[in-house]
Scaffold this active site. Structure first.
Site, mmCIF file in Angstrom:
data_model
loop_
_atom_site.group_PDB
_atom_site.id
_atom_site.type_symbol
_atom_site.label_atom_id
_atom_site.label_comp_id
_atom_site.label_asym_id
_atom_site.label_seq_id
_atom_site.Cartn_x
_atom_site.Cartn_y
_atom_site.Cartn_z
ATOM 1 N N LYS A 48 0.816 -1.199 0.000
ATOM 2 C CA LYS A 48 0.000 0.000 0.000
ATOM 3 C C LYS A 48 0.854 1.254 0.000
ATOM 4 O O LYS A 48 0.377 2.357 -0.297
ATOM 5 C CB LYS A 48 -0.897 0.025 1.243
ATOM 6 C CG LYS A 48 -1.895 -1.089 1.321
ATOM 7 C CD LYS A 48 -2.667 -0.949 2.660
ATOM 8 C CE LYS A 48 -3.486 -2.173 2.946
ATOM 9 N NZ LYS A 48 -4.030 -2.138 4.322
ATOM 10 N N GLY A 49 2.118 1.125 0.369
ATOM 11 C CA GLY A 49 2.942 2.293 0.638
ATOM 12 C C GLY A 49 3.073 3.277 -0.517
ATOM 13 O O GLY A 49 3.181 4.473 -0.300
ATOM 14 N N GLU A 110 8.217 2.203 -5.900
ATOM 15 C CA GLU A 110 8.240 1.802 -4.485
ATOM 16 C C GLU A 110 8.284 3.050 -3.614
ATOM 17 O O GLU A 110 8.922 4.052 -3.975
ATOM 18 C CB GLU A 110 9.509 0.977 -4.221
ATOM 19 C CG GLU A 110 9.306 -0.518 -4.181
ATOM 20 C CD GLU A 110 8.858 -1.031 -2.824
ATOM 21 O OE1 GLU A 110 7.888 -0.501 -2.252
ATOM 22 O OE2 GLU A 110 9.478 -1.974 -2.338
ATOM 23 N N ASP A 111 7.654 2.974 -2.453
ATOM 24 C CA ASP A 111 7.721 4.073 -1.492
ATOM 25 C C ASP A 111 9.113 4.179 -0.879
ATOM 26 O O ASP A 111 9.718 5.246 -0.855
ATOM 27 C CB ASP A 111 6.653 3.895 -0.400
ATOM 28 C CG ASP A 111 6.659 2.494 0.209
ATOM 29 O OD1 ASP A 111 7.403 1.617 -0.276
ATOM 30 O OD2 ASP A 111 5.910 2.260 1.176
ATOM 31 N N ASP A 114 14.594 -0.688 1.870
ATOM 32 C CA ASP A 114 15.384 -0.906 3.088
ATOM 33 C C ASP A 114 16.337 -2.071 2.824
ATOM 34 O O ASP A 114 17.442 -1.869 2.321
ATOM 35 C CB ASP A 114 14.431 -1.169 4.259
ATOM 36 C CG ASP A 114 15.148 -1.299 5.590
ATOM 37 O OD1 ASP A 114 16.349 -0.992 5.653
ATOM 38 O OD2 ASP A 114 14.506 -1.715 6.579
ATOM 39 N N PHE A 163 12.651 4.185 11.554
ATOM 40 C CA PHE A 163 11.342 3.792 11.027
ATOM 41 C C PHE A 163 10.539 5.060 10.768
ATOM 42 O O PHE A 163 10.350 5.877 11.665
ATOM 43 C CB PHE A 163 10.611 2.874 12.000
ATOM 44 C CG PHE A 163 9.431 2.220 11.371
ATOM 45 C CD1 PHE A 163 9.592 1.132 10.527
ATOM 46 C CD2 PHE A 163 8.157 2.711 11.579
ATOM 47 C CE1 PHE A 163 8.504 0.542 9.902
ATOM 48 C CE2 PHE A 163 7.054 2.131 10.961
ATOM 49 C CZ PHE A 163 7.230 1.039 10.127
ATOM 50 N N VAL A 164 10.110 5.222 9.539
ATOM 51 C CA VAL A 164 9.456 6.470 9.140
ATOM 52 C C VAL A 164 8.018 6.213 8.704
ATOM 53 O O VAL A 164 7.682 5.103 8.274
ATOM 54 C CB VAL A 164 10.246 7.173 8.017
ATOM 55 C CG1 VAL A 164 11.584 7.672 8.533
ATOM 56 C CG2 VAL A 164 10.449 6.249 6.807
ATOM 57 N N ASP A 170 3.236 3.461 6.661
ATOM 58 C CA ASP A 170 2.419 3.302 7.863
ATOM 59 C C ASP A 170 3.198 2.713 9.025
ATOM 60 O O ASP A 170 4.258 2.109 8.858
ATOM 61 C CB ASP A 170 1.247 2.365 7.573
ATOM 62 C CG ASP A 170 1.700 0.895 7.478
ATOM 63 O OD1 ASP A 170 2.627 0.622 6.692
ATOM 64 O OD2 ASP A 170 1.151 0.059 8.209
ATOM 65 N N ARG A 176 -0.508 6.765 7.242
ATOM 66 C CA ARG A 176 -0.275 6.810 5.791
ATOM 67 C C ARG A 176 -0.670 8.162 5.212
ATOM 68 O O ARG A 176 -0.063 8.651 4.277
ATOM 69 C CB ARG A 176 -1.117 5.747 5.076
ATOM 70 C CG ARG A 176 -0.658 4.333 5.285
ATOM 71 C CD ARG A 176 -1.352 3.403 4.289
ATOM 72 N NE ARG A 176 -1.295 2.020 4.718
ATOM 73 C CZ ARG A 176 -0.262 1.215 4.524
ATOM 74 N NH1 ARG A 176 0.813 1.659 3.917
ATOM 75 N NH2 ARG A 176 -0.288 -0.032 4.941
#
Ligand code: IMP
Length: 192
Positions: A48-49, A110-111, A114, A163-164, A170, A176
């Site tokens: 969903k990102g 892609e959002d 990592d 972690f963002v 989310d 989100r």
């Protein structure tokens, strides 16, 4: 700690403003359009990102003069993080793209990247389907914990090893819809 969709007091700091995100999308759109002049382009956003970045990019690319001859926008849904803040290392396909990519010039959107496993999985999955071209674009890059060497053709912004959330990203399905990228206070994490 149970968190709710209340931003006050839960977010440590804004890392990337909405304006900087918009400028970055413009830059990425220019680069993608330049590589796909007068040819059809298929964008595949990773849910969903990437729901915001894919739609904003599609519109920004369309606004570039002399860009692609047509733009189609598709989505694929994978899960890699579950509800934890560290990757499970396992990528699951939850919803496939709805249109065939054979013979198309495809850019995966892609959002954030990592460890790289999600993008490596998607490159392999779509690559097997014989697209005419296959490139990848990520809006945010966390280059600190790569487990695989995966090619990213268009990179937005490097972000800290944290972690963002926000702009599609989310934490336990929350945040989100924040218009900017933020880092949560560590005590917000429950992870279990
Ligand atoms: P990778 O497989 O480790 O490269 O992770 C890619 C996916 O993990 C992204 O599409 C996100 O859904 C998720 N992810 C990675 N880092 C973060 C983060 O800081 N916040 C929210 N989601 C993240």
């Amino acid at each position: 700690m149970k968190i709710t969709q209340t931003y006050e007091g839960t977010i440590a700091r804004e890392l990337v403003s909405a304006q900087e995100i918009a400028r970055t999308i413009e830059r990425l759109a220019g680069a993608i359009a330049a590589d796909h002049r007068r040819i059809p382009l298929t964008l595949v956003g990773v849910l969903k990102g990437a729901l915001y970045v894919a739609t904003d990019l599609a519109r920004a690319i369309a606004a570039v003069p002399d860009g692609p001859s047509e733009i189609t926008l598709d989505y694929i849904c994978v899960s890699s993080y579950g509800n934890a803040t560290r990757s499970s290392g396992e990528v699951r396909l939850l919803k496939d793209a709805s249109e065939p990519v054979r013979g198309r010039n495809v850019v995966i959107i892609e959002d954030i990247i990592d460890n790289g496993l999600t993008l490596a999985y998607l490159r392999a999955l779509l690559g097997e389907r014989n697209p005419a071209g296959l490139r990848a674009c990520v809006l945010f890059d966390k280059p600190y914990h790569r487990l695989v060497d995966v090619t990213v053709d268009y990179v937005g912004l490097e972000v800290p090893d944290a972690f963002v959330v926000g702009y599609g990203l989310d934490y336990q399905e929350l945040f989100r819809n924040l218009p900017y990228l933020a880092q949560l206070r560590p005590e917000v994490f429950t992870d279990g």
